[in-house]
Structure formats: C-alpha cells, structure tokens
Scaffold this motif. Structure first.
Motif, PDB file in Angstrom:
ATOM      1  N   ILE A   1       0.845  -1.200   0.000  1.00 43.69           N
ATOM      2  CA  ILE A   1       0.000   0.000   0.000  1.00 43.69           C
ATOM      3  C   ILE A   1       0.876   1.244   0.000  1.00 43.69           C
ATOM      4  O   ILE A   1       0.593   2.227  -0.681  1.00 43.69           O
ATOM      5  N   ALA A   2       1.971   1.197   0.755  1.00 43.95           N
ATOM      6  CA  ALA A   2       2.830   2.372   0.888  1.00 43.95           C
ATOM      7  C   ALA A   2       3.482   2.777  -0.429  1.00 43.95           C
ATOM      8  O   ALA A   2       3.813   3.954  -0.619  1.00 43.95           O
ATOM      9  N   THR A   3       3.671   1.846  -1.335  1.00 49.55           N
ATOM     10  CA  THR A   3       4.333   2.151  -2.600  1.00 49.55           C
ATOM     11  C   THR A   3       3.345   2.394  -3.745  1.00 49.55           C
ATOM     12  O   THR A   3       3.743   2.582  -4.878  1.00 49.55           O
ATOM     13  N   MET A   4       2.069   2.407  -3.450  1.00 50.49           N
ATOM     14  CA  MET A   4       1.040   2.582  -4.474  1.00 50.49           C
ATOM     15  C   MET A   4       0.868   4.061  -4.818  1.00 50.49           C
ATOM     16  O   MET A   4       0.893   4.897  -3.905  1.00 50.49           O
ATOM     17  N   PRO A   5       0.728   4.442  -6.122  1.00 45.06           N
ATOM     18  CA  PRO A   5       0.736   3.532  -7.260  1.00 45.06           C
ATOM     19  C   PRO A   5       2.146   3.250  -7.742  1.00 45.06           C
ATOM     20  O   PRO A   5       3.011   4.113  -7.704  1.00 45.06           O
ATOM     21  N   SER A   6       2.374   2.058  -8.196  1.00 46.93           N
ATOM     22  CA  SER A   6       3.660   1.668  -8.765  1.00 46.93           C
ATOM     23  C   SER A   6       3.436   0.367  -9.501  1.00 46.93           C
ATOM     24  O   SER A   6       2.332  -0.160  -9.522  1.00 46.93           O
ATOM     25  N   GLY A   7       4.460  -0.132 -10.108  1.00 44.71           N
ATOM     26  CA  GLY A   7       4.350  -1.426 -10.755  1.00 44.71           C
ATOM     27  C   GLY A   7       3.428  -1.400 -11.951  1.00 44.71           C
ATOM     28  O   GLY A   7       3.530  -0.550 -12.816  1.00 44.71           O
ATOM     29  N   SER A   8       2.469  -2.320 -11.971  1.00 45.78           N
ATOM     30  CA  SER A   8       1.661  -2.564 -13.161  1.00 45.78           C
ATOM     31  C   SER A   8       0.335  -1.807 -13.155  1.00 45.78           C
ATOM     32  O   SER A   8      -0.314  -1.659 -12.107  1.00 45.78           O
ATOM     33  N   TRP A   9      -0.062  -1.367 -14.367  1.00 47.88           N
ATOM     34  CA  TRP A   9      -1.362  -0.750 -14.613  1.00 47.88           C
ATOM     35  C   TRP A   9      -2.098  -1.553 -15.670  1.00 47.88           C
ATOM     36  O   TRP A   9      -1.501  -2.103 -16.577  1.00 47.88           O
ATOM     37  N   GLY A  10      -3.425  -1.557 -15.587  1.00 44.32           N
ATOM     38  CA  GLY A  10      -4.241  -2.086 -16.660  1.00 44.32           C
ATOM     39  C   GLY A  10      -4.496  -1.009 -17.698  1.00 44.32           C
ATOM     40  O   GLY A  10      -4.004   0.120 -17.580  1.00 44.32           O
ATOM     41  N   GLN A  11      -5.312  -1.345 -18.705  1.00 41.55           N
ATOM     42  CA  GLN A  11      -5.586  -0.400 -19.797  1.00 41.55           C
ATOM     43  C   GLN A  11      -6.715   0.559 -19.460  1.00 41.55           C
ATOM     44  O   GLN A  11      -6.917   1.554 -20.148  1.00 41.55           O
ATOM     45  N   GLY A  12      -7.466   0.246 -18.405  1.00 43.48           N
ATOM     46  CA  GLY A  12      -8.551   1.107 -17.974  1.00 43.48           C
ATOM     47  C   GLY A  12      -9.903   0.681 -18.526  1.00 43.48           C
ATOM     48  O   GLY A  12     -10.001   0.031 -19.562  1.00 43.48           O
ATOM     49  N   THR A  13     -10.948   1.053 -17.800  1.00 47.45           N
ATOM     50  CA  THR A  13     -12.325   0.808 -18.246  1.00 47.45           C
ATOM     51  C   THR A  13     -13.149   2.062 -17.983  1.00 47.45           C
ATOM     52  O   THR A  13     -13.046   2.664 -16.910  1.00 47.45           O
ATOM     53  N   GLN A  14     -13.934   2.471 -18.980  1.00 48.52           N
ATOM     54  CA  GLN A  14     -14.677   3.732 -18.881  1.00 48.52           C
ATOM     55  C   GLN A  14     -15.956   3.544 -18.071  1.00 48.52           C
ATOM     56  O   GLN A  14     -16.736   2.615 -18.320  1.00 48.52           O
TER      57      GLN A  14
END
Length: 120
Positions: free
Chosen positions: A102-115
């Motif tokens: 939680i402390a490092t969020m956001p980091s690492g991987s992301w998705g493509q998103g959804t509207q």
C-alpha cells in the motif's frame, strides 16, 4: 511484473451500480497490494480504493467512502470494485494497479482502464 485487465465499465444513470473487475496474470497475484484509481477528462489520476494482499485491509478516498467496496479473490487472481449510488462526478476511466505494498502505491503494473460514465 503482473499483467492487469479491467472490465465492467459502462453507462449508468445516477444512483445506479456497477461492478468493475481486474484480472491479473503473471507473477503471484496474492503477493501484491491492489488498488483502483480513476482519471476524469482534464484531471489527474486519483486514488479510489486499495486492499492489502495479506489481511485484506481496505482503504478508500473520502469521495467514495460508504458507496464503493473493494474486494479481492486470490484464488481467481481478481480484484473487484463494487460501486453503488453512483454520481455524475464518478465519471472517469478506472484503472487498477498492482504494487508491492500500500505504501508504494501507485507503482508497478497498470491495466488499460475501463470507462465509467454516470448520467444525471
């Protein structure tokens, strides 16, 4: 890294509900903290909710507290965002994020998103 794919967005009237899903693949899903963020047109990406990988402790932005619920199913490598009592100001592209903690969020991987679009 873990790969993320969001789904479940759509058009809904104010007061309605949607449930977003984020399916993960790749490295061990259960070792990541998972979060949801959103970005409205012309605005910066903002935190919505997060859940730890071990205890399942949850965190929410004040703007969604009491309306949204984050949950995870480690057996299905999926994190969910149940959104109730939706408001037009919830309209945004919603992204999930996998971070070491939680402390490092956001980091690492992301998705493509959804509207998500909420009409008044």
């Amino acid at each position: 890294q873990v790969q993320l794919v969001e789904s479940g967005g759509g058009l809904v009237q104010a007061g309605g509900s949607l449930r977003l899903s984020c399916a993960a693949s790749g490295r061990t899903f259960s070792s990541y903290a998972m979060g949801w963020f959103r970005q409205a047109p012309g605005k910066e990406r903002e935190f919505v909710a997060a859940i730890t990988w071990s205890s399942g402790r949850t965190y929410y932005a004040d703007s969604v507290k009491g309306r949204f619920t984050i949950s995870r199913d480690n057996a299905k490598n999926t994190v969910y965002l149940q959104m109730n009592s939706l408001k037009p100001e919830d309209t945004a592209v919603y992204y999930c994020n996998a971070a070491p903690s939680i402390a490092t969020m956001p980091s690492g991987s992301w998705g493509q998103g959804t509207q998500v679009t909420v009409s008044s």
